[in-house]
Design a protein around this motif. Structure first.
Motif, PDB file in Angstrom:
ATOM      1  N   TYR A  38      69.250  43.022  13.322  1.00  0.00           N
ATOM      2  CA  TYR A  38      69.050  44.420  12.945  1.00  0.00           C
ATOM      3  C   TYR A  38      70.139  45.248  13.608  1.00  0.00           C
ATOM      4  CZ  TYR A  38      64.558  42.846  11.258  1.00  0.00           C
ATOM      5  OH  TYR A  38      63.581  42.182  10.585  1.00  0.00           O
ATOM      6  N   SER A  57      65.446  42.531  18.578  1.00  0.00           N
ATOM      7  CA  SER A  57      65.796  43.064  17.255  1.00  0.00           C
ATOM      8  C   SER A  57      67.291  42.946  16.995  1.00  0.00           C
ATOM      9  CB  SER A  57      65.372  44.526  17.137  1.00  0.00           C
ATOM     10  OG  SER A  57      63.986  44.656  17.243  1.00  0.00           O
ATOM     11  N   ALA A  86      51.621  51.057  19.804  1.00  0.00           N
ATOM     12  CA  ALA A  86      50.439  50.455  19.178  1.00  0.00           C
ATOM     13  C   ALA A  86      49.831  49.381  20.073  1.00  0.00           C
ATOM     14  CB  ALA A  86      50.815  49.868  17.818  1.00  0.00           C
ATOM     15  N   ILE A  87      50.665  48.527  20.626  1.00  0.00           N
ATOM     16  CA  ILE A  87      50.159  47.476  21.523  1.00  0.00           C
ATOM     17  C   ILE A  87      49.563  48.100  22.780  1.00  0.00           C
ATOM     18  CG2 ILE A  87      50.843  45.510  22.963  1.00  0.00           C
ATOM     19  CD1 ILE A  87      52.901  44.831  20.772  1.00  0.00           C
ATOM     20  N   PHE A 124      62.061  44.426  23.093  1.00  0.00           N
ATOM     21  CA  PHE A 124      61.985  44.465  21.632  1.00  0.00           C
ATOM     22  C   PHE A 124      63.325  44.869  21.027  1.00  0.00           C
ATOM     23  CE2 PHE A 124      57.154  45.462  21.886  1.00  0.00           C
ATOM     24  CZ  PHE A 124      56.906  44.142  22.218  1.00  0.00           C
ATOM     25  N   SER A 161      59.054  46.519  27.420  1.00  0.00           N
ATOM     26  CA  SER A 161      58.833  46.272  25.991  1.00  0.00           C
ATOM     27  C   SER A 161      59.885  46.968  25.140  1.00  0.00           C
ATOM     28  CB  SER A 161      57.438  46.733  25.576  1.00  0.00           C
ATOM     29  OG  SER A 161      56.463  45.937  26.190  1.00  0.00           O
ATOM     30  N   SER A 197      61.076  51.581  15.383  1.00  0.00           N
ATOM     31  CA  SER A 197      60.152  50.443  15.312  1.00  0.00           C
ATOM     32  C   SER A 197      59.721  49.988  16.702  1.00  0.00           C
ATOM     33  CB  SER A 197      60.782  49.288  14.535  1.00  0.00           C
ATOM     34  OG  SER A 197      61.916  48.793  15.210  1.00  0.00           O
ATOM     35  N   ASP A 198      60.627  50.025  17.670  1.00  0.00           N
ATOM     36  CA  ASP A 198      60.266  49.638  19.039  1.00  0.00           C
ATOM     37  C   ASP A 198      59.234  50.584  19.644  1.00  0.00           C
ATOM     38  OD1 ASP A 198      61.968  47.541  18.855  1.00  0.00           O
ATOM     39  OD2 ASP A 198      63.498  48.353  20.197  1.00  0.00           O
ATOM     40  N   THR A 244      66.526  52.738  13.309  1.00  0.00           N
ATOM     41  CA  THR A 244      65.442  51.852  12.884  1.00  0.00           C
ATOM     42  C   THR A 244      64.908  51.045  14.061  1.00  0.00           C
ATOM     43  OG1 THR A 244      66.473  51.663  10.709  1.00  0.00           O
ATOM     44  CG2 THR A 244      64.814  50.029  11.270  1.00  0.00           C
ATOM     45  N   ILE A 279      57.088  52.494  17.991  1.00  0.00           N
ATOM     46  CA  ILE A 279      55.810  52.346  17.281  1.00  0.00           C
ATOM     47  C   ILE A 279      55.085  51.078  17.720  1.00  0.00           C
ATOM     48  CG2 ILE A 279      54.791  51.902  15.008  1.00  0.00           C
ATOM     49  CD1 ILE A 279      56.894  53.847  13.856  1.00  0.00           C
ATOM     50  N   VAL A 280      55.792  49.956  17.783  1.00  0.00           N
ATOM     51  CA  VAL A 280      55.160  48.687  18.180  1.00  0.00           C
ATOM     52  C   VAL A 280      54.679  48.760  19.627  1.00  0.00           C
ATOM     53  CG1 VAL A 280      55.617  46.239  18.628  1.00  0.00           C
ATOM     54  CG2 VAL A 280      56.372  47.276  16.497  1.00  0.00           C
ATOM     55  N   THR A 281      55.517  49.274  20.520  1.00  0.00           N
ATOM     56  CA  THR A 281      55.134  49.389  21.925  1.00  0.00           C
ATOM     57  C   THR A 281      53.913  50.288  22.093  1.00  0.00           C
ATOM     58  OG1 THR A 281      57.421  49.039  22.623  1.00  0.00           O
ATOM     59  CG2 THR A 281      55.943  50.047  24.222  1.00  0.00           C
TER      60      THR A 281
END
Length: 146
Positions: A110, A105, A126-127, A101, A97, A119-120, A115, A122-124
């Protein structure tokens, strides 16, 4: 929706993915299987609806060949998603992931590394928390064991 041939092709891919997910969810705990089974059933229903709509639209739209040059970005993005899916059993959810990701991105434009990394992560994370602890769905661990 570009044309009916594209819609049918996409529908068949979604239908196969939904059937695979439905079969895979039968092999896990009953409680953990509820969410993937729901997603699989919804995917199958949507794929079947798209097939019906494409067939109905076939009479109205003359067939065209798919020009991959016009759809280069879509093809590259699909290749990145397929690579992500193929890497997941090998590297596990977390590493694949983070790599997937980040690659997506960068492909989407991006350019700030900080950044992308933040973001990677945080998203990884959270999922991971949602699937592992809230839904109790096992995620691939890969060769690293986590």
């Amino acid at each position: 929706m570009a044309n009916w041939k594209t819609d049918i092709g996409l529908s068949l891919v979604l239908l196969a993915g939904g059937i695979y997910l439905l079969q895979y969810s039968k092999g896990i705990d009953e409680v953990a299987a509820k969410f993937p089974s729901l997603i699989a059933i919804c995917t199958i229903i949507c794929a079947l609806c798209l097939i019906v709509l494409a067939i109905l639209r076939r009479a109205k739209e003359p067939g065209r060949e798919i020009d991959l040059k016009k759809h280069k970005n879509v093809v590259i993005l699909m290749a990145l998603v397929i690579a992500y899916g193929l890497l997941m059993p090998v590297l596990g959810y977390i590493f694949s992931s983070l790599l997937g990701f980040a690659a997506i991105s960068i492909f989407l434009g991006y350019r700030k590394p900080v950044t992308i990394i933040i973001s990677d992560v945080i998203v990884t994370a959270a999922i991971f928390v949602v699937f592992k602890f809230l839904l109790k769905v096992p995620l691939p661990t890969g060769c690293f064991g986590f």
